[in-house]
Design a protein around this motif. Structure first.
Motif, PDB file in Angstrom:
ATOM      1  N   ARG A 174       4.476  12.067   0.285  1.00 54.65           N
ATOM      2  CA  ARG A 174       6.173  12.026  -0.411  1.00 54.65           C
ATOM      3  C   ARG A 174       6.890  11.101   0.275  1.00 54.65           C
ATOM      4  N   TYR A 175       7.921  10.431  -0.489  1.00 58.23           N
ATOM      5  CA  TYR A 175       8.616   9.330   0.002  1.00 58.23           C
ATOM      6  C   TYR A 175       9.990   9.810  -0.406  1.00 58.23           C
ATOM      7  N   THR A 176      11.011   9.079   0.507  1.00 55.93           N
ATOM      8  CA  THR A 176      12.320   8.953   0.292  1.00 55.93           C
ATOM      9  C   THR A 176      12.762   7.688  -0.254  1.00 55.93           C
ATOM     10  N   ALA A 189      11.144  22.024  -0.392  1.00 52.86           N
ATOM     11  CA  ALA A 189      12.085  20.952  -0.435  1.00 52.86           C
ATOM     12  C   ALA A 189      11.295  19.662  -0.600  1.00 52.86           C
ATOM     13  N   VAL A 190      10.248  19.551   0.026  1.00 50.93           N
ATOM     14  CA  VAL A 190       9.137  18.659   0.078  1.00 50.93           C
ATOM     15  C   VAL A 190       8.821  18.084  -1.467  1.00 50.93           C
ATOM     16  N   GLU A 191       8.695  19.078  -2.371  1.00 50.01           N
ATOM     17  CA  GLU A 191       8.426  18.728  -3.739  1.00 50.01           C
ATOM     18  C   GLU A 191       9.583  17.916  -4.156  1.00 50.01           C
ATOM     19  N   ALA A 192      10.991  17.905  -4.149  1.00 46.56           N
ATOM     20  CA  ALA A 192      12.023  17.316  -4.419  1.00 46.56           C
ATOM     21  C   ALA A 192      11.780  15.646  -4.220  1.00 46.56           C
ATOM     22  N   LEU A 193      10.939  15.404  -3.234  1.00 50.06           N
ATOM     23  CA  LEU A 193      11.037  13.798  -2.673  1.00 50.06           C
ATOM     24  C   LEU A 193      10.071  13.128  -3.859  1.00 50.06           C
ATOM     25  N   LEU A 194      10.232  11.985  -3.527  1.00 48.18           N
ATOM     26  CA  LEU A 194       9.365  10.855  -4.515  1.00 48.18           C
ATOM     27  C   LEU A 194       8.074  11.092  -4.388  1.00 48.18           C
ATOM     28  N   ASP A 195       7.310  11.109  -5.361  1.00 48.55           N
ATOM     29  CA  ASP A 195       5.662  10.894  -5.384  1.00 48.55           C
ATOM     30  C   ASP A 195       5.557   9.370  -5.334  1.00 48.55           C
ATOM     31  N   MET A 198       0.921  -1.166  -0.054  1.00 50.27           N
ATOM     32  CA  MET A 198       0.073   0.073   0.076  1.00 50.27           C
ATOM     33  C   MET A 198       0.707   1.270   0.031  1.00 50.27           C
ATOM     34  N   ILE A 199       0.624   2.106  -0.949  1.00 51.61           N
ATOM     35  CA  ILE A 199       1.515   3.491  -1.153  1.00 51.61           C
ATOM     36  C   ILE A 199       0.472   4.536  -1.158  1.00 51.61           C
ATOM     37  N   PRO A 200       0.174   5.171  -0.340  1.00 49.08           N
ATOM     38  CA  PRO A 200      -0.861   6.479  -0.307  1.00 49.08           C
ATOM     39  C   PRO A 200      -0.213   7.493  -1.480  1.00 49.08           C
ATOM     40  N   GLU A 201      -1.360   7.783  -2.163  1.00 47.45           N
ATOM     41  CA  GLU A 201      -0.999   8.795  -3.439  1.00 47.45           C
ATOM     42  C   GLU A 201      -0.541  10.199  -2.847  1.00 47.45           C
ATOM     43  N   ASP A 202      -1.107  10.472  -1.695  1.00 47.32           N
ATOM     44  CA  ASP A 202      -0.907  11.981  -1.180  1.00 47.32           C
ATOM     45  C   ASP A 202       0.190  12.369  -0.485  1.00 47.32           C
ATOM     46  N   ALA A 231       6.699   7.383  -8.374  1.00 45.71           N
ATOM     47  CA  ALA A 231       8.313   6.930  -8.077  1.00 45.71           C
ATOM     48  C   ALA A 231       8.819   6.062  -7.078  1.00 45.71           C
ATOM     49  N   TYR A 232       7.942   6.002  -6.066  1.00 50.45           N
ATOM     50  CA  TYR A 232       8.228   5.263  -4.691  1.00 50.45           C
ATOM     51  C   TYR A 232       7.916   3.989  -5.177  1.00 50.45           C
ATOM     52  N   ARG A 233       6.571   3.715  -5.616  1.00 56.85           N
ATOM     53  CA  ARG A 233       6.362   2.390  -6.410  1.00 56.85           C
ATOM     54  C   ARG A 233       7.216   1.586  -7.273  1.00 56.85           C
ATOM     55  N   GLU A 234       7.705   2.591  -7.982  1.00 54.99           N
ATOM     56  CA  GLU A 234       8.723   1.940  -9.058  1.00 54.99           C
ATOM     57  C   GLU A 234      10.075   1.610  -8.215  1.00 54.99           C
ATOM     58  N   LEU A 235      10.587   2.502  -7.304  1.00 58.38           N
ATOM     59  CA  LEU A 235      11.799   2.017  -6.424  1.00 58.38           C
ATOM     60  C   LEU A 235      11.422   0.690  -5.762  1.00 58.38           C
ATOM     61  N   THR A 236      10.365   0.465  -5.197  1.00 56.10           N
ATOM     62  CA  THR A 236      10.245  -0.603  -4.356  1.00 56.10           C
ATOM     63  C   THR A 236       9.686  -1.825  -5.184  1.00 56.10           C
TER      64      THR A 236
END
Length: 127
Positions: free
Chosen positions: A7-9, A110-116, A1-5, A119-124
């Motif tokens: 940001r992620y590192t 700076a939050v905007e530079a984090l993964l949406d 589960m990766i909430p859409e709203d 992008a996080y779904r692709e990383l994991t």
């Protein structure tokens, strides 16, 4: 589960804006699943200044100990003290009751530079 709203590192922290203009921070569902049963969380003190990418606490599980990294630079304005006696809530509700700290960001942009979420779904997916 990766909430859409959120940001992620790349180190598996999430960041969510609050109505007060601060950001709640926790570890992702992916991270808690990799860690296994969480038994202890080392929290920073309120007032601690953190730098983006630096460790500010630890999560101890039945498998290992992992550091928690600041997604953005700022000041810790609240900690989830419920984790002192119920660290396992991170396993049960990592994006809700399992939040770890609340930060006042030095630069909210700076939050905007984090993964949406995409992008996080692709990383994991590649892990």
């Amino acid at each position: 589960m990766i909430p859409e709203d959120l940001r992620y590192t790349a180190k598996h922290e999430w960041l969510a804006p609050t109505d007060a203009g601060t950001f709640k921070v926790g570890i992702t569902d992916y991270a808690q699943d990799e860690l296994g049963g969480i038994v202890f969380v080392q929290l920073p003190e309120v007032g601690t200044t953190v730098q983006a990418g630096d460790a500010f606490g630890e999560v101890e599980s039945t498998k290992s100990v992992s550091e928690i990294y600041a997604p953005v630079s700022g000041e810790v304005v609240a900690v989830n003290s419920a984790l002192d006696t119920a660290a396992e809530v991170i396993n049960d509700d990592p994006y809700g009751a399992g939040w770890i700290v609340e930060l006042k960001a030095d630069d909210p942009a700076a939050v905007e530079a984090l993964l949406d979420a995409a992008a996080y779904r692709e990383l994991t997916a590649s892990s």
